[in-house]
Design an enzyme around this catalytic site. Structure first.
Site, short mmCIF file in Angstrom:
data_model
loop_
_atom_site.label_atom_id
_atom_site.label_comp_id
_atom_site.label_asym_id
_atom_site.label_seq_id
_atom_site.Cartn_x
_atom_site.Cartn_y
_atom_site.Cartn_z
N SER A 261 0.83 -1.20 0.00
CA SER A 261 0.00 0.00 0.00
C SER A 261 0.87 1.25 0.00
O SER A 261 2.08 1.18 0.21
CB SER A 261 -0.89 0.00 1.24
N LYS A 262 0.21 2.37 -0.22
CA LYS A 262 0.93 3.63 -0.25
C LYS A 262 1.67 3.87 1.07
O LYS A 262 2.78 4.38 1.09
CB LYS A 262 -0.06 4.77 -0.50
N ARG A 263 1.02 3.46 2.16
CA ARG A 263 1.62 3.66 3.49
C ARG A 263 2.98 2.97 3.62
O ARG A 263 3.88 3.50 4.28
CB ARG A 263 0.68 3.12 4.57
#
Length: 504
Positions: A261-263
């Site tokens: 994910s972007k995180r």
RNA sequence: GGUCCAUUCGUCUAGUGGCUAGGACGUCAGGUUUUCAUCCUGGUAACAGGGGUUCGAUUCCCCUAUGGACUACCA
């Protein structure tokens, strides 16, 4: 065999994730491998999630990767429109056909009512599913009298169209990657095909569009595997021949659990998107971080697929040649940022020095430093093998452009002797007398002088490097002084003697 | 919870009913570089567990565990 036509069908809800890029890549490779057509279709049937700029972003990303679209919203083609919101009437028609055939029905339950049913079921420890077991008790054209539900339609009461899932039937189908799969229809629900806002859902739009566009192979992410039974059923209801399916494994985060994910990117300092995303919550991109598209594509291609040989470096042409869908893995791949860097290192090493010099010149220009290409090309040659990205050149060469302001204390402590200033002063005059200030002449002369005087070569050379570079790093010292020139070299020795003298 | 999918070194992966289970990234050690980095050489490290089938299973079957996806009028 029918011609190969594949599509990449993202929704414009934000920047394209690298998992999406890989899906596009595999579709493209498959198409080109078989002399087929690669289509870009925009699936914007959810008006509430539409994001401005996402369409452009998707197209630019593919372009940067070297994935060429044959048919799409920009390129056109005989199977358009390629944006689903531009053909909602067509989808409505097909939904109607299904109702007429008796494979779909109108449902008038409101989202609130359904939400309540779900909550109640959950309280009793059950999962609510809208299917044959409950559809008779809900408000739809199957449970209501015909005059009643026709009246509701006439009155303009909002409705959706649901698929009427057949009773207790084992569905068999094949996936090119996963093989044979069996699912019983009783575990499936009556999915909404057409929404009350006049738009189709993904399921309907997808099947109708794939058929209309004469898609031969559907290559998409694993998240679609659970809805494959529905899709196969829809083809059957329409009386259409279904394409072949291949469900790609997921891209997983580098550590821990779950999908990338972007995180993860933010947390571990690597991009999760091909390009910089400038809107709202911005996101880093591979392009802006200095990756070459060839390296990015090469890295991505090998995440979940390999040719079965030990070859790791592939151009797009070679990928097309070697690709086969059967060799795509079943299980998810963890993304490894270190390997991504390694690929870029490799591609940079194989790049022309002249080309690199031009790229680095752009970088320097932004810093207000201007140098001619010939000079820079020579510099690139000295430090090229040490870097993985063009931007790394700066941290390897800053001392070429600017005299050191500070001097590494550790080196001073270890290498700076009481006699050092005197030796450097002597060295200065030795260098001063050299007319041809090139690496081989300066090296020869300096070494002869050291030997002559009986000095400790290590001590002198290290001190020399310290005053020129400011630290114990960098290429061959005689290459450095040749590049910066005699005058600058002498200046740095002078400056080094006095400043370091104070610090020592 | 239900449905479906998956499981070889830390990571990406090759591979086979009998192999010293191969490569790459990382890591470690040595060499080169009178610096640092690169580079070279070498090392480390894996068949999730338990049952079968079999003369023999990492490979075939079953179970368990673990992980994942889906379970919206989102795609």
């Amino acid at each position: 065999m029918q011609p190969v036509r594949v599509r990449f069908a993202p929704s414009p809800t934000g920047p394209l994730h690298i998992g999406g890029v890989r899906t596009a890549l595999y579709n493209y490779l498959f198409a080109k491998k078989h002399g087929g057509i690669f289509i870009l279709r925009i699936e914007d049937t959810d008006q509430t999630r539409f994001v401005e700029g996402a369409e452009e972003y998707i197209m630019e990303s593919l372009k940067w990767c070297g994935i060429n679209v044959d048919e799409g919203i920009k390129e056109g083609g005989k199977h358009g429109p390629y944006r689903q919101s531009d053909k909602k009437d067509i989808f409505r028609q097909y939904a109607g056909t299904l109702v007429e055939k008796g494979d779909a029905y109108f449902a008038f339950d409101t989202p609130e009512q359904l939400e309540k049913l779900r909550m109640d079921s959950e309280k009793n420890g059950n999962t609510f599913i809208y299917n044959s077991s409950v559809r008779g008790e809900l408000k739809n054209s199957l449970s209501l009298k015909e005059t009643d539900w026709r009246n509701l339609l006439l009155q303009g009461v909002p409705y959706v169209i649901r698929y009427k899932m057949p009773l207790n039937e084992d569905l068999h189908f094949d996936d090119m990657i996963r093989g044979h799969i069996v699912v019983n229809t009783d575990t499936l629900d009556d999915k909404v095909l057409f929404k009350s806002d006049g738009m189709p859902t993904y399921h309907l739009a997808n099947i109708v569009d794939d058929h209309l566009m004469e898609i031969s192979h559907v290559i998409r992410g694993e998240e679609w595997l659970p809805s494959l039974p529905l899709h196969v059923l829809l083809y059957r209801s329409f009386g259409w021949r279904a394409p072949l399916f291949a469900h790609l494994p997921l891209l997983l985060k580098p550590d821990g659990k779950g999908k990338l994910s972007k995180r993860d990117g933010d947390r571990m300092g690597f991009p999760v998107f091909p390009l910089f995303w400038p809107y709202g919550e911005t996101a880093k991109g591979y392009r802006e971080e200095g990756y070459y598209p060839e390296a990015f594509v090469n890295m991505l291609a090998l995440l979940g697929w390999n040719p079965g040989t030990e070859q790791e470096i592939f151009s797009m042409e070679e990928l097309i040649d070697a690709f086969s869908i059967e060799r795509v893995h079943k299980s998810g791949s963890r993304f490894d940022p270190e390997k991504a860097k390694w690929f870029n290192h490799y591609y940079l090493q194989n790049r022309d020095n002249n080309q690199l010099a031009m790229e680095f010149r752009e970088f320097l220009r932004a810093k207000g430093i201007h140098y001619d290409i010939v000079h820079l090309e020579k510099l690139i040659g000295l430090v090229k093998e040490r870097v993985s990205f063009v931007k790394d050149f700066w941290q390897e060469t800053d001392f070429f452009f600017v005299a050191p302001e500070t001097y590494d204390r550790e080196v001073i402590k270890k290498k700076w002797k009481p006699e050092t200033p005197l030796q450097l002063t002597e060295l200065k005059s030795v260098l001063e007398n050299i007319d041809e200030f090139n690496p081989s002449v300066t090296e020869q002369t300096v070494k002869a002088w050291i030997e002559n005087k009986g000095y400790n070569i290590g001590a002198v050379m290290n001190a020399f490097r310290l005053v020129v570079v400011g630290a114990s790093r960098g290429p061959h010292i005689f290459d450095i002084i040749s590049w910066i020139g005699k005058e600058e070299t002498l200046k740095r020795i002078d400056k080094g003697i006095s400043i370091t003298g104070e610090q020592a």
